[in-house]
Write an enzyme that holds these catalytic residues in place. Structure first.
Site, short mmCIF file in Angstrom:
data_model
loop_
_atom_site.label_atom_id
_atom_site.label_comp_id
_atom_site.label_asym_id
_atom_site.label_seq_id
_atom_site.Cartn_x
_atom_site.Cartn_y
_atom_site.Cartn_z
N GLU A 199 0.82 -1.22 0.00
CA GLU A 199 0.00 0.00 0.00
C GLU A 199 0.85 1.27 0.00
O GLU A 199 0.31 2.36 0.10
CB GLU A 199 -0.95 -0.01 1.21
CG GLU A 199 -2.06 -1.05 1.06
CD GLU A 199 -2.86 -1.23 2.34
OE1 GLU A 199 -2.25 -1.14 3.43
OE2 GLU A 199 -4.08 -1.46 2.25
N GLN A 206 4.81 -4.31 2.42
CA GLN A 206 4.65 -5.73 2.72
C GLN A 206 4.75 -6.49 1.41
O GLN A 206 4.65 -5.91 0.34
CB GLN A 206 3.30 -5.99 3.36
CG GLN A 206 2.11 -5.80 2.42
CD GLN A 206 0.77 -5.99 3.11
OE1 GLN A 206 0.20 -5.04 3.63
NE2 GLN A 206 0.27 -7.20 3.11
#
Lengths: 753, 753
Positions: free
Chosen positions: B486, B592
């Site tokens: 993100e 991530q």
């Protein structure tokens, strides 16, 4: 397109109370005087759909409302225009029943905004409880005495029986914004007093958890009438005066309410403010109603003398351009340096009275030509004065130099959507460009040397820190931006942004040597810095597609599914009201000029071939759903001799609100875009440019028109330009002789005696 | 890293009231039973910094709060976990002065969460008004009787004088969320009653302007004590019972409060709910305190028997993994199909108890192995039951098929940030993948054939509508997405998203022929549709860099300034707390696993070379600032025999909250990420996979450890796997014989008698 007012050269008039489009009527009949302004809502309570909007210049609240996930770097608050203490509120009772035009039986309705004089008139005949009464209400906010709101009633009994008339005039601080989430209120009453036929109320914006000063407002109302005064009920949040009179058959009465409004923006203490209110009220109360009306008419006439645009052969176009000039002048006329031009002025909550880059991009050229030079200079100084806040904004993002805000009341960024706040940094380029634009137009480089250079240097330092070196591209790049086309977010290497970044660095480097040694010392631009700037100028990526001969709006733009906007089904336009944001972002459609905005800024520096190829590629992809779009395209189309296109674009900008083109005028008028119709005529049809330090024109006459005429203020002169089938006539009305270029030939103008 | 609790294999214990880190203490001592849960805040008023958080599973409010500019397609409301009616509230007076640990003089403080038994104990000695009193408070939410909250006080007078003790036990509906903007409250009291030593209160969530049902909650409190009851003051929003006793020197007392909580989720009418509350209260009140404690301990033991992980040689690691299992089971144990796993469970407001894709990505494999098969199936059915809402979500974006929400309580998208709501569509891929994951692990294809195929078809139709053909690239492309990373928004052709889109289409096409003719008829996938899907499978762009031998996270990723994360100064980590969002987006840093998430999903289908090149390229750019990140990297590192890296990543996930790695545990625990430490051990260190329909292991023992052992539920069997210096032992504890692969060799397990 939706046209709910009649076509008239000087009036915005309708004879229908259009309950379905009441808000649209209200937007269109807004009035203002820079200091304050209001939508055209009724004074009395109206149980139908309405948006009561009354705003004071520079009065706002720092809202902390947060939703979604916090992004680091966001401003702590976002500024919100607040609905002012309601001082227009006046209710009318007929035979003890309150008038409510949403439900009452009415006839002879007229709502008419007289743009020549700046007066809004409403007429209606109402029949209720056996009575028949004709009412005429005039209102104005004075452009002579900024603190004065005047409301005048003429009420006539049309029946053969007596009628009891009661008017209750109020100041009410129990006001919310329509966009409130939990009906939060922003005003706290400090003090109030009711006398027999006058009243006053002082209110303060409620506390905030930031360091933003609270505003205090004081309002006094006085009344001039033969009606009998009596005490009216009041609440914790309001004061009222009541007046009654029994009208014999056919008898009439006059009633005038004056509200004087002062704010803490102009006073150092509450005592000063209260005394100021009392003094002003006494002074203004001494004027007669006729005097107030006459002064208003004269002052508007003086504005029109300097700026009027006449169009013969197309009354709708004539009405459109005057409406735009009227609303712009109502929003801003350069009297108060601390104020700026809000995108909706005083006509709605949304985007309210905050400052956007619209001012420099679209407002500055307009005021440069239509008002005294100091007005444009004040607009520049507004930004200079907010340089410390611009440093703060850049610092919030971890960047050097200055970043001017996307939305602001006080110079601090006041908007918190990352794709705007963090990414729409091209605004900085326009702030820099405005200095060049002012200097070029006025020939006055004192601002540039004294103050502008500080702004330019600070913005250059921002760009120099914001670029990155891409090893892969072997260029400096500017990633993660939103261009003027807000239908793309978080793109890389927006040609327009990169162009302005490179230009700013170049213009700053060029002008640094021209400023005083003291200034140079203060700015302290090191040799290393200059070298770095030059390196960026040399190696900043300006994406192009050589094959098509176009500048690329952004990296990868050609990967999109490039169908022209004409392929979008009509029932899906405007796309921003029919498509999800996701769909819009993925589409190739352009909200407003982006590459073409850059070409407009430097229109004399691109070849006709470059202009043509880019216009031909981008315009067909453009949906013009920003009100800022059509004017730029009108100017470029005219430049390319696409006269029909230029006229089509003009028509969209000239009557954007009057014909509700974008189906959103209900929220308020597109004030900053209203310069567009003027730009389209002057820079478009008349081809006005500054070239080689000279004013130049290459006019054409749109087919539909028989004649157009406009005024230009230029370096101390007032010119009037007339274009008709016989060609172009340019007259010097005021000022020293001047040589201009008309159709590439020099013409020397002298004042005729 | 910040460690504020002592290291202990079965307890979360501290002997310090850490006023600076009170909220962190509270997060870490949360308890829950899927039905309800709460942070470890004190029962009594605490004047220092604290976050009172008490939540009921499935109870939420549709908030309309809007800020910024509305984007078309946004959901109408966003769901908000609301702080429940406060039923733990209990205040203690000593000699008529209220105890407040923020200011009182205390000693012998202990706060201890017993994970073996699911009981939170607090002890302290307080000296005030001449008295010295020792207090021990135990609390639990029962996993046997879900509606029961039990609070037990043991209070002893340590001084030689008598002490007046007063306890006031309340139910208080005057509760706000901390993230409220205008202190808005969400509960309206419907009815309440106070008896001599018991009380009850019924409250309803306040009306909303959407069609979201309002929730009613009923709470009854009863008390077991020798103290004397008296009436206590009550308010409009609360009820209370007061109890007093004068303690002689060294004398002690016991006081027990039981709160029974029912909600309209389980009753059809208010009368039913009220009767239900009364019946339950009678039933539960009949149990002795010892019985409640014993049943709680037994029930937790049964959970541990099926799931415990033992680590020898590293008590901190041991504590970490048990804490994660304890908190996960406290949040969700599959008893109620309508519930799911919230990212913060019952431990904080932020991201609260909503459902995210975390469930399918990280939760499902955990529950597949550690609980009955029906728990995992319930998680899948949760999504099947929300298929109509997923159609609605896609429709909101003008797209065909189904789009599962990013954040939801009821299946409708409940989040309104465009880069998430509209763009993070990869979530749909994981919903599809979960069906495959379940089927592969359990060997049960009945869900796939009966319900899963509906979900797969609907998601395939979404992908088929969402792709676009790029003439320029000669590929289908998926523009405008946010991947699992993100820290990038609105990118084009995210390899991971495109991989999952292609895989979903393929898996659906493969399985369609296997379902019943009736089902095929209902789904009505036409031949044209199948052809189109196949064309997309063949031509969807999966960006690669051939030179580096890597998959490209997105178009243009290599244009970034690719410095490794190790070059970021330590004082700027985590970057999401130090860098502006703008800076983060422009950087190459990965929050991530993104490309690596896709490789993990299909770990047996990539070559070791592919895995190595991508891991070596992406891991150094990864900052692991999502709690979901380290586990995936631990598994891949283990797969590549990067054992040190695997252990490093394990350590970040195992004690993420206990050691406050990301400096945000103060807001609540990272519940869904807590599966990560278990995944790192089982799929990472022990290399568990399903290959050729067989369970396989390739274990290694981390250097620091002497032994680890874990349980696996697989197709009706319970296995225990032990890895130590002597190698790996796998025992079948329950179920039929089973052949597995251990280090590439088949081993047949049989239950030992």
């Amino acid at each position: 397109m939706q046209r709910i007012f009649e076509v008239d050269p000087w009036k915005i008039v309708t004879h229908k109370l259009d309950k379905q489009n009441k808000r649209l009527q209200e937007s269109m009949t807004s009035i203002g005087n820079e200091y304050m302004g209001m939508r055209g809502m009724f004074e009395e309570d109206y149980s139908g759909d309405t948006l009561h909007g009354l705003y004071l210049g520079g009065i706002w609240y720092p809202d902390k409302t947060v939703v979604g996930w916090w992004k680091n770097g966001y401003p702590k608050y976002f500024g919100k225009v607040i609905n002012a203490v309601n001082f227009d509120k006046t209710n009318l009772w007929i035979n003890n029943e309150k008038v409510d035009l949403a439900t009452d039986q009415i006839s002879d309705f007229e709502l008419s905004l007289d743009m020549k004089r700046g007066i809004l008139t409403r007429r209606f005949t109402v029949e209720k409880k056996g009575a028949k009464v004709a009412v005429t209400i005039e209102r104005l906010v004075s452009i002579v005495d900024k603190q004065l709101f005047d409301l005048h009633y003429h009420i006539q009994n049309l029946s053969d029986q007596t009628v009891d008339i009661r008017l209750v005039s109020s100041i009410d601080a129990d006001v919310a914004n329509e966009d409130s989430n939990y009906d939060e209120k922003f005003w706290e009453v400090l003090a109030k007093q009711t006398n027999r036929d006058s009243a006053e109320l002082f209110a303060k914006t409620k506390p905030n958890q930031f360091d933003v000063p609270r505003f205090t407002v004081g309002v006094g109302i006085t009344h001039h009438t033969t009606m009998e005064a009596g005490m009216a009920p009041e609440t914790d949040q309001s004061v009222s005066n009541a007046f009654v009179q029994t009208l014999a058959a056919q008898q009439s009465l006059n009633f005038e309410k004056r509200a004087v409004v002062v704010t803490s923006r102009d006073y150092d203490s509450f005592d000063d403010l209260r005394n100021g209110l009392h003094q002003l009220t006494r002074k203004l109360d001494a004027k007669s109603h006729d005097q107030i009306i006459q002064e208003q008419a004269d002052a508007w006439q003086a504005r029109w003398d300097k700026s009027d645009v006449v169009i013969d052969g197309d009354v709708a176009a004539q009405q459109g351009i005057r409406f735009n000039l009227f609303q712009l002048f109502s929003t801003f006329y350069g009297d108060d340096k601390r104020l700026n031009i809000g995108p909706k002025g005083f006509t709605g909550e949304k985007y309210g009275g905050a400052t956007y880059w619209d001012t420099e991009a679209f407002g500055l050229p307009f005021y440069l030509s239509l008002a005294d030079q100091k007005v444009a200079r004040n607009l520049l100084e507004y930004r200079y004065n907010q340089l410390p806040e611009a440093f703060h904004n850049a610092h919030q993002q971890g960047l050097k130099g200055a970043l001017y805000p996307m939305v602001t009341f006080n110079g601090i960024e006041n908007h918190n959507e990352w794709e705007i706040t963090f990414e729409e940094i091209h605004r900085n380029g326009t702030i820099a460009y405005a200095i060049y634009n002012y200097t070029r137009y006025t020939g006055d480089d004192s601002y540039l040397k004294e103050k502008g250079i500080d702004v330019l240097t600070a913005i250059s330092r921002f760009w120099a820190d914001r670029v990155e070196w891409s090893e892969h591209r072997q260029h400096y790049v500017i990633h993660g931006v939103t261009g003027p086309n807000e239908y793309e977010n978080n793109i890389n290497d927006n040609w327009y942004t990169n162009l302005l970044a490179r230009w700013t660095l170049k213009y700053t480097l060029e002008n640094l040597p021209k400023v005083s040694p003291e200034k140079q010392h203060d700015l302290d631009v090191t040799e290393d810095e200059k070298k770095q700037w030059q390196d960026i100028i040399d190696k900043l990526l300006l994406p192009e597609d050589k094959e098509r001969g176009i500048f690329l709006q952004q990296d990868g733009f050609l990967d999109k599914n490039l169908q022209p906007a004409s392929s979008i089904p009509a029932d899906q336009r405007p796309i921003n009201q029919h498509w999800s944001w996701d769909h819009i972002l993925r589409s190739p459609y352009i909200k407003q000029a982006d590459v073409l905005q850059g070409i407009w800024y430097f229109i004399t520096e691109f070849t006709p071939e470059q202009k043509k190829r880019n216009f031909d590629f981008y315009e067909p992809l453009t949906v013009h759903e920003s009100s800022l779009s059509p004017s730029v395209h009108a100017i470029l189309a005219a430049d390319l001799h696409y006269e029909d296109k230029a006229v089509e674009m003009y028509e969209r900008t000239a009557r954007l609100d009057l014909d509700n083109y974008n189906n959103d005028t209900v929220d308020g008028l597109h004030i900053t875009s209203m310069t567009g119709s003027w730009l389209a005529i002057v820079q478009g049809f008349a081809g006005m440019r500054i070239e080689n330090d000279q004013l130049t024109f290459k006019p054409f006459l749109p087919k539909k028109w028989t004649r157009y005429q406009f005024h230009i203020n230029f370096r101390g002169r007032l010119l009037v330009v007339t274009v008709d089938q016989n060609g172009t006539q340019i007259k010097l009305l005021k000022g020293a002789p001047l040589t201009i270029q008309l159709n590439d030939k020099p013409v020397t103008l002298e004042k005729q005696s």
